[in-house]
Scaffold this motif. Structure first.
Motif, PDB file in Angstrom:
ATOM      1  N   THR A 206      14.491 -25.484  15.406  1.00  0.00           N
ATOM      2  CA  THR A 206      14.718 -26.861  14.942  1.00  0.00           C
ATOM      3  C   THR A 206      15.139 -26.892  13.485  1.00  0.00           C
ATOM      4  N   ALA A 207      14.420 -26.111  12.627  1.00  0.00           N
ATOM      5  CA  ALA A 207      14.763 -26.077  11.204  1.00  0.00           C
ATOM      6  C   ALA A 207      16.173 -25.530  10.986  1.00  0.00           C
ATOM      7  N   ALA A 208      16.549 -24.488  11.751  1.00  0.00           N
ATOM      8  CA  ALA A 208      17.883 -23.907  11.603  1.00  0.00           C
ATOM      9  C   ALA A 208      18.963 -24.904  11.996  1.00  0.00           C
ATOM     10  N   PHE A 209      18.716 -25.686  13.060  1.00  0.00           N
ATOM     11  CA  PHE A 209      19.691 -26.706  13.449  1.00  0.00           C
ATOM     12  C   PHE A 209      19.846 -27.765  12.368  1.00  0.00           C
ATOM     13  N   VAL A 210      18.738 -28.166  11.748  1.00  0.00           N
ATOM     14  CA  VAL A 210      18.802 -29.174  10.688  1.00  0.00           C
ATOM     15  C   VAL A 210      19.596 -28.651   9.499  1.00  0.00           C
ATOM     16  N   VAL A 211      19.260 -27.413   9.070  1.00  0.00           N
ATOM     17  CA  VAL A 211      19.975 -26.830   7.934  1.00  0.00           C
ATOM     18  C   VAL A 211      21.458 -26.655   8.258  1.00  0.00           C
ATOM     19  N   GLY A 212      21.747 -26.175   9.462  1.00  0.00           N
ATOM     20  CA  GLY A 212      23.139 -26.001   9.855  1.00  0.00           C
ATOM     21  C   GLY A 212      23.891 -27.316   9.908  1.00  0.00           C
ATOM     22  N   GLY A 213      23.229 -28.372  10.385  1.00  0.00           N
ATOM     23  CA  GLY A 213      23.885 -29.678  10.434  1.00  0.00           C
ATOM     24  C   GLY A 213      24.175 -30.228   9.058  1.00  0.00           C
ATOM     25  N   VAL A 214      23.204 -30.102   8.152  1.00  0.00           N
ATOM     26  CA  VAL A 214      23.426 -30.582   6.776  1.00  0.00           C
ATOM     27  C   VAL A 214      24.540 -29.786   6.108  1.00  0.00           C
ATOM     28  N   ALA A 215      24.546 -28.459   6.307  1.00  0.00           N
ATOM     29  CA  ALA A 215      25.594 -27.636   5.714  1.00  0.00           C
ATOM     30  C   ALA A 215      26.968 -28.003   6.279  1.00  0.00           C
ATOM     31  N   ALA A 216      27.018 -28.309   7.579  1.00  0.00           N
ATOM     32  CA  ALA A 216      28.291 -28.714   8.170  1.00  0.00           C
ATOM     33  C   ALA A 216      28.794 -30.019   7.563  1.00  0.00           C
ATOM     34  N   ALA A 217      27.884 -30.985   7.396  1.00  0.00           N
ATOM     35  CA  ALA A 217      28.276 -32.258   6.787  1.00  0.00           C
ATOM     36  C   ALA A 217      28.753 -32.056   5.359  1.00  0.00           C
ATOM     37  N   ALA A 218      28.024 -31.222   4.606  1.00  0.00           N
ATOM     38  CA  ALA A 218      28.422 -30.962   3.220  1.00  0.00           C
ATOM     39  C   ALA A 218      29.773 -30.253   3.171  1.00  0.00           C
ATOM     40  N   GLY A 219      30.006 -29.334   4.090  1.00  0.00           N
ATOM     41  CA  GLY A 219      31.274 -28.618   4.109  1.00  0.00           C
ATOM     42  C   GLY A 219      32.449 -29.537   4.360  1.00  0.00           C
ATOM     43  N   VAL A 220      32.305 -30.441   5.322  1.00  0.00           N
ATOM     44  CA  VAL A 220      33.386 -31.389   5.601  1.00  0.00           C
ATOM     45  C   VAL A 220      33.638 -32.286   4.390  1.00  0.00           C
ATOM     46  N   LEU A 221      32.558 -32.754   3.767  1.00  0.00           N
ATOM     47  CA  LEU A 221      32.692 -33.624   2.601  1.00  0.00           C
ATOM     48  C   LEU A 221      33.382 -32.897   1.445  1.00  0.00           C
ATOM     49  N   LEU A 222      33.028 -31.649   1.217  1.00  0.00           N
ATOM     50  CA  LEU A 222      33.644 -30.889   0.135  1.00  0.00           C
ATOM     51  C   LEU A 222      35.120 -30.630   0.394  1.00  0.00           C
ATOM     52  N   ILE A 223      35.483 -30.397   1.634  1.00  0.00           N
ATOM     53  CA  ILE A 223      36.891 -30.168   1.945  1.00  0.00           C
ATOM     54  C   ILE A 223      37.702 -31.442   1.767  1.00  0.00           C
ATOM     55  N   VAL A 224      37.112 -32.572   2.145  1.00  0.00           N
ATOM     56  CA  VAL A 224      37.828 -33.846   2.017  1.00  0.00           C
ATOM     57  C   VAL A 224      37.984 -34.238   0.552  1.00  0.00           C
ATOM     58  N   LEU A 225      36.900 -34.129  -0.222  1.00  0.00           N
ATOM     59  CA  LEU A 225      36.936 -34.601  -1.605  1.00  0.00           C
ATOM     60  C   LEU A 225      37.508 -33.580  -2.573  1.00  0.00           C
ATOM     61  N   ARG A 226      37.491 -32.314  -2.212  1.00  0.00           N
ATOM     62  CA  ARG A 226      38.012 -31.244  -3.064  1.00  0.00           C
ATOM     63  C   ARG A 226      37.353 -31.268  -4.450  1.00  0.00           C
ATOM     64  N   PRO A 227      36.381 -30.478  -4.715  1.00  0.00           N
ATOM     65  CA  PRO A 227      35.751 -30.450  -6.041  1.00  0.00           C
ATOM     66  C   PRO A 227      36.774 -30.224  -7.140  1.00  0.00           C
ATOM     67  N   ALA A 228      36.595 -30.950  -8.248  1.00  0.00           N
ATOM     68  CA  ALA A 228      37.488 -30.871  -9.415  1.00  0.00           C
ATOM     69  C   ALA A 228      38.855 -31.446  -9.117  1.00  0.00           C
ATOM     70  N   GLY A 229      38.993 -32.160  -8.040  1.00  0.00           N
ATOM     71  CA  GLY A 229      40.281 -32.781  -7.713  1.00  0.00           C
ATOM     72  C   GLY A 229      40.047 -34.129  -7.089  1.00  0.00           C
ATOM     73  N   LYS A 230      41.052 -34.629  -6.404  1.00  0.00           N
ATOM     74  CA  LYS A 230      40.979 -35.918  -5.746  1.00  0.00           C
ATOM     75  C   LYS A 230      41.253 -35.737  -4.269  1.00  0.00           C
ATOM     76  N   ALA A 231      40.862 -36.730  -3.512  1.00  0.00           N
ATOM     77  CA  ALA A 231      41.147 -36.685  -2.084  1.00  0.00           C
ATOM     78  C   ALA A 231      42.645 -36.754  -1.860  1.00  0.00           C
ATOM     79  N   ARG A 232      43.122 -36.226  -0.779  1.00  0.00           N
ATOM     80  CA  ARG A 232      44.547 -36.245  -0.493  1.00  0.00           C
ATOM     81  C   ARG A 232      45.052 -37.680  -0.414  1.00  0.00           C
ATOM     82  N   ALA A 233      46.233 -37.914  -1.012  1.00  0.00           N
ATOM     83  CA  ALA A 233      46.777 -39.278  -1.032  1.00  0.00           C
ATOM     84  C   ALA A 233      47.071 -39.779   0.364  1.00  0.00           C
ATOM     85  N   THR A 234      47.429 -38.863   1.286  1.00  0.00           N
ATOM     86  CA  THR A 234      47.774 -39.304   2.630  1.00  0.00           C
ATOM     87  C   THR A 234      46.551 -39.734   3.418  1.00  0.00           C
TER      88      THR A 234
END
Length: 256
Positions: A206-234
């Motif tokens: 259960t703990a591994a699923f929770v950690v994996g889910g949070v990491a997945a959400a963070a990964g998607v958010l980081l790819i969309v927002l791009r640290p030190a940059g802006k979200a894609r204009a499109t």
């Protein structure tokens, strides 16, 4: 703004540049009254211009110009229109000044008015050309940050979910083994260790699923927002990102 020369030369303005038709006016007795009224309008126009009341100043200069035409008044009318943002009207007034041919003995204020009209019109046209170039200039492409942080987070998510799957499967095997040996809810004392192991593996899963889910959400958010940059204009700006974590699952929601 060169206002200093208009006041001392206003009387000369009205006495020297009167058109021939007005010079031969059959009613000479009305000329002094017109001259005084034009001079009053000119002074009131200067006061309103200095105070920033450009519409009022324009009307006074226009009235004075109608009584005794002069290029100095036209230049001030053009300046008022320019301050009011009426570019077409200002250009027309400057052009009217430049279209007039001054005599060789023209007073210095009229010569200066002609030069001012020429320089101010050129300045206004240059500014308009610059504004048009700036307006059509393509917007700079926003800098896109690295996707590495997002990729690392997604990798950690995969590891967490993998651990959750493996430990969950191990827990289910032990639970199935216990059910095959136990009668109902009664198990032999020797099976207590197996039960504890199954319970521990379930908790780890259960703990591994929770950690994996949070990491997945963070990964998607980081790819969309791009640290030190802006979200894609499109894609547009990301609004209201939401992360929801539950037993064995994690949801990530956002809108544009």
């Amino acid at each position: 703004m060169r206002l200093r020369w208009l006041v001392p030369f206003v009387p000369a303005l009205f006495l020297t540049l009167v058109p021939p038709a007005r010079a031969a006016d059959p009613r000479p007795s009305s000329a002094p009254d017109k001259r005084a009224l034009a001079l009053e309008h000119a002074h009131q126009g200067l006061d309103a211009y200095r105070a920033g009341r450009f519409e009022e100043a324009y009307e006074h200069f226009r009235e004075a110009q109608a009584l005794f035409p002069a290029p100095t008044l036209l230049v001030h009318m053009a300046r008022c229109q320019r301050r009011l943002g009426n570019v077409v009207e200002a250009k027309a007034l400057y052009g009217e000044v430049l279209a007039q041919r001054l005599p060789d003995n023209a007073p210095p204020p009229f010569v200066e008015a002609h030069h001012n009209a020429e320089s101010e019109l050129a300045e206004m046209q240059a500014k308009l050309a610059t504004d048009e170039t700036t307006a059509v200039r393509p917007a700079p492409v926003p800098f896109q940050g690295s996707i590495l942080p997002g990729a690392i987070a997604l990798g950690a998510s995969a590891m967490g979910l993998g651990v959750g799957v493996v430990t969950g499967a191990m827990s289910m095997v032990k639970v199935s083994d216990l059910r095959s040996r136990c009668q109902g809810d009664h198990c032999a004392p020797a099976d207590r260790t197996t039960a504890d192991q199954a319970r521990t593996l379930g908790t780890v899963s259960t703990a591994a699923f929770v950690v994996g889910g949070v990491a997945a959400a963070a990964g998607v958010l980081l790819i969309v927002l791009r640290p030190a940059g802006k979200a894609r204009a499109t894609m547009g700006a990301v609004k209201d990102p939401r992360v929801s974590v539950g037993i064995g699952r994690a949801d990530f929601e956002f809108r544009y």
